[in-house]
Design a protein around this motif. Structure first.
Motif, short mmCIF file in Angstrom:
data_model
loop_
_atom_site.label_atom_id
_atom_site.label_comp_id
_atom_site.label_asym_id
_atom_site.label_seq_id
_atom_site.Cartn_x
_atom_site.Cartn_y
_atom_site.Cartn_z
N THR A 419 0.83 -1.21 0.00
CA THR A 419 0.00 0.00 0.00
C THR A 419 0.86 1.25 0.00
O THR A 419 0.61 2.22 -0.73
CB THR A 419 -0.92 0.00 1.23
N ALA A 420 1.90 1.26 0.84
CA ALA A 420 2.78 2.42 0.90
C ALA A 420 3.50 2.64 -0.42
O ALA A 420 3.68 3.79 -0.88
CB ALA A 420 3.79 2.24 2.04
N LEU A 421 3.92 1.58 -1.06
CA LEU A 421 4.61 1.71 -2.35
C LEU A 421 3.66 2.18 -3.44
O LEU A 421 4.05 2.97 -4.32
CB LEU A 421 5.24 0.38 -2.73
N GLU A 422 2.40 1.72 -3.41
CA GLU A 422 1.42 2.20 -4.39
C GLU A 422 1.16 3.68 -4.22
O GLU A 422 1.01 4.43 -5.20
CB GLU A 422 0.12 1.41 -4.26
N LEU A 423 1.10 4.15 -2.94
CA LEU A 423 0.86 5.56 -2.69
C LEU A 423 2.02 6.43 -3.17
O LEU A 423 1.83 7.61 -3.51
CB LEU A 423 0.60 5.81 -1.19
N ILE A 461 9.89 6.33 2.80
CA ILE A 461 10.10 6.29 1.34
C ILE A 461 10.26 7.71 0.80
O ILE A 461 11.17 8.01 0.02
CB ILE A 461 8.93 5.56 0.65
N THR A 462 9.37 8.63 1.19
CA THR A 462 9.45 10.00 0.68
C THR A 462 10.72 10.69 1.15
O THR A 462 11.32 11.49 0.39
CB THR A 462 8.23 10.81 1.11
N ARG A 474 20.28 6.78 -8.27
CA ARG A 474 19.07 6.84 -7.43
C ARG A 474 18.46 5.44 -7.36
O ARG A 474 17.82 4.98 -8.31
CB ARG A 474 18.06 7.83 -8.00
N HIS A 475 18.70 4.82 -6.22
CA HIS A 475 18.23 3.44 -6.04
C HIS A 475 17.68 3.28 -4.62
O HIS A 475 18.35 3.69 -3.66
CB HIS A 475 19.37 2.45 -6.29
N LEU A 476 16.50 2.75 -4.53
CA LEU A 476 15.86 2.51 -3.21
C LEU A 476 15.61 1.02 -3.07
O LEU A 476 14.98 0.40 -3.93
CB LEU A 476 14.53 3.27 -3.10
N CYS A 477 16.11 0.47 -1.93
CA CYS A 477 15.93 -0.96 -1.64
C CYS A 477 15.08 -1.11 -0.39
O CYS A 477 15.41 -0.58 0.67
CB CYS A 477 17.30 -1.62 -1.44
#
Length: 564
Positions: A419-423, A461-462, A474-477
């Motif tokens: 849900t957080a990733l979809e937002l 995330i933000t 720019r890479h987020l894991c």
């Protein structure tokens, strides 16, 4: 409050009643012990007074025995001149302080006397009859007109053949016996078989008589003075009003004196014994009251502390509720702020499906007009998929925007992360960030609230996206570690954290004022949310550059019939 005071008053009254009862018991025991000691001393004093009286009277008995064999006394029975016999008897009376000495013949008639002109007929007296039978006789009674109180000793006079031929009677004035005792302590008196006080060191009670079968004494004439009797532990206490020289309240003791046919009695003042018992009872009462006062003060202090603690707990509860409300408001403000930052992406996410739906709908109409319903059905299916996508986006937004007030529950970690990733997907795409998401291959249930936990993940995330705005790579894991400790790791390729120890402090931020600038409350709110779930969150610089935030969560019991 009133009920509490009534209970405390009842306890105080009950305690005072116990103290009173205990003091009364101590007083009674102490007074009884004092009477025991007083009685022991009184018995010794009475025995001493009795021995003294008997010793004084036995001197006159011995005088009578001695005179019975005196030649001058024997001559009085042989018609000796009266002047000669009287002279001898007067000399004996003067030297022995005897009231009178009489010589009686075998018929009991007076043949000679020391006092001239005193005619007495003693033939009917038991003491004379006893002497004329060959034994010693004694008794007491008046010797008028000389005295009202006299003691008589009679000794037999034997002839050559051992026959009684007369008797010698020695009369003792008892006024001379007890004169030397007057005023000595304790008050003592000797009563005969009829209860008449015949000898005493207090002249005011002489010749008083005990009522038959009753305690106390009565004067021979006049009104009866105040008298009362009480018994305590086998002791007889007399309360009398017999004058200033006799105790008001006294212990009465008696002792038989069969040698003289009297009973010795003594009155011992109990004032000191009563005062000592009263002092003992007062000391016990004072100790009990002092101890009780300390206990009462301690209980009152404890009660006051308990009331203060209760008030403090109530205030803490109020402040905690206020803080919780403030935290909820901050959380909601943070979510609304995040929604504001995501508004452009959300608009794009909704506008793109809407334009596609419009295009597919127009094409479906044309396909229907051309008679190709299968192509129209395909477009309608695509419209349905677009609508479901829009509905899912709107549902996530509504869930994220609402203020969660319910209790903590079990949530599925993978669903919250998705849900957080979809937002944030739109922002991820716009920022040109490559996303690596490694979810677990099985449902993981954790303690928390779905909305609050989703907000934590959205904030992390933000923040990562903002940190990588000026980075070349720019890479987020996002990775879930389901080991002994359940953790969710967010690692970016930004510049890292300048001061890791302050990153969760309120109002601490490294962002510049602008579109993405904030107040520095996001991570602080996230920290409080995770701690309320029983978890923890920490930030550090990762090896090779960038920052890594680790969220530790508590596991929840697996649900029965859970869905993936």
């Amino acid at each position: 409050m009133r009920r509490g005071w009534v209970q405390r008053l009842a306890i105080v009254l009950a305690f005072l009643a116990v103290v009173l009862a205990l003091s009364a018991a101590v007083w009674r025991y102490g007074f009884n012990q004092g009477l025991e000691q007083l009685a022991a001393r009184g018995d010794a004093d009475l025995a001493l007074a009795g021995d003294r009286l008997v010793g004084q009277l036995q001197r006159y008995r011995d005088l009578a025995v001695t005179l019975a064999d005196h030649p001058g006394v024997v001559a009085a029975l042989r018609d000796a001149p009266p002047e000669q016999s009287r002279a001898l008897l007067q000399e004996v009376a003067d030297k022995s302080a005897t009231l009178d000495v009489l010589v009686l013949d075998v018929n009991g008639r007076v043949r000679a006397a020391a006092q001239e002109g005193t005619s007495r007929d003693l033939r009917g007296q038991p003491l004379v009859q006893r002497a004329l039978r060959g034994a010693l006789g004694w008794g007491h009674g008046p010797a008028l007109p000389l005295t009202e109180r006299a003691f008589y000793h009679a000794a037999p006079m034997f002839g050559p053949q051992g026959r009684v031929r007369g008797a010698v009677v020695v009369i003792t004035d008892l006024n001379g016996i007890d004169y030397n005792w007057r005023g000595t302590n304790p008050p003592a008196f000797f009563t005969d078989a009829r209860g008449v006080v015949y000898i005493s060191n207090r002249s005011e009670i002489l010749l008083w008589q005990r009522p038959e079968g009753e305690p106390g004494l009565r004067p021979p004439a006049g009104p009866e003075p105040a008298f009362d009797v009480a018994r305590l532990g086998g002791h007889e206490i007399w309360t009398v009003g017999w004058g200033p020289y006799l105790p008001r309240e006294a212990l009465h003791l008696t002792q038989d004196l069969p040698v003289i046919g009297m009973t010795g009695e003594v009155l011992l003042d109990v004032t000191q014994a009563r005062a000592l018992a009263r002092a003992q009872a007062a000391a016990v009462a004072a100790l009990c009251l002092a101890f009780g006062s300390l206990l009462f003060l301690a209980a009152e202090r404890r009660r006051a502390l308990a009331e203060a603690n209760t008030q403090l707990e109530a205030r803490v509860a109020e402040r905690t509720a206020a803080l919780r409300r403030a935290q909820d408001d901050l959380v909601q403000a943070g979510k609304l702020s995040a929604l504001g930052q995501m508004s452009a992406g959300i608009s794009h996410e909704l506008n793109q499906p809407l334009m596609a739906i419009r295009s597919f709908a127009e094409n479906a109409v044309q396909f229907m007009e051309r008679g190709t319903p299968e192509r129209a059905t395909e477009n309608l299916t695509r419209i349905s998929d677009m609508a479901r996508r829009m509905g899912r986006i709107i549902q996530n937004l509504r869930a994220f925007a609402r203020q969660e007030t319910g209790p903590q529950e079990r949530v599925e970690l993978g669903a919250v992360l998705r849900t957080a990733l979809e937002l944030t997907q739109t922002r991820i795409d716009e920022a040109g960030v490559s996303l690596q998401f490694d979810p677990a291959d099985h449902p993981i249930w954790v303690r928390g609230g779905e909305v609050r936990l989703s907000q934590v993940f959205v904030n992390l995330i933000t923040n990562a996206l903002d940190a990588m705005a000026d980075s070349d790579t720019r890479h987020l894991c996002v990775m879930v570690s389901d080991g002994d400790t359940l953790t969710v790791n967010f690692r970016d390729t930004g510049p890292g954290i300048e001061v890791p120890d302050k990153v969760f402090d309120p109002f601490y931020t490294t962002k510049q004022v602008g579109e993405t600038g904030g107040m520095g409350l996001g991570l602080s709110i996230s920290y409080g949310i995770v701690q309320s779930f029983g978890g923890n969150i920490r930030g550090a610089n990762a090896d090779g550059g960038g920052a890594i935030f680790t969220v530790t969560l508590e596991r929840a019991a697996d649900a029965v019939g859970e869905a993936a």
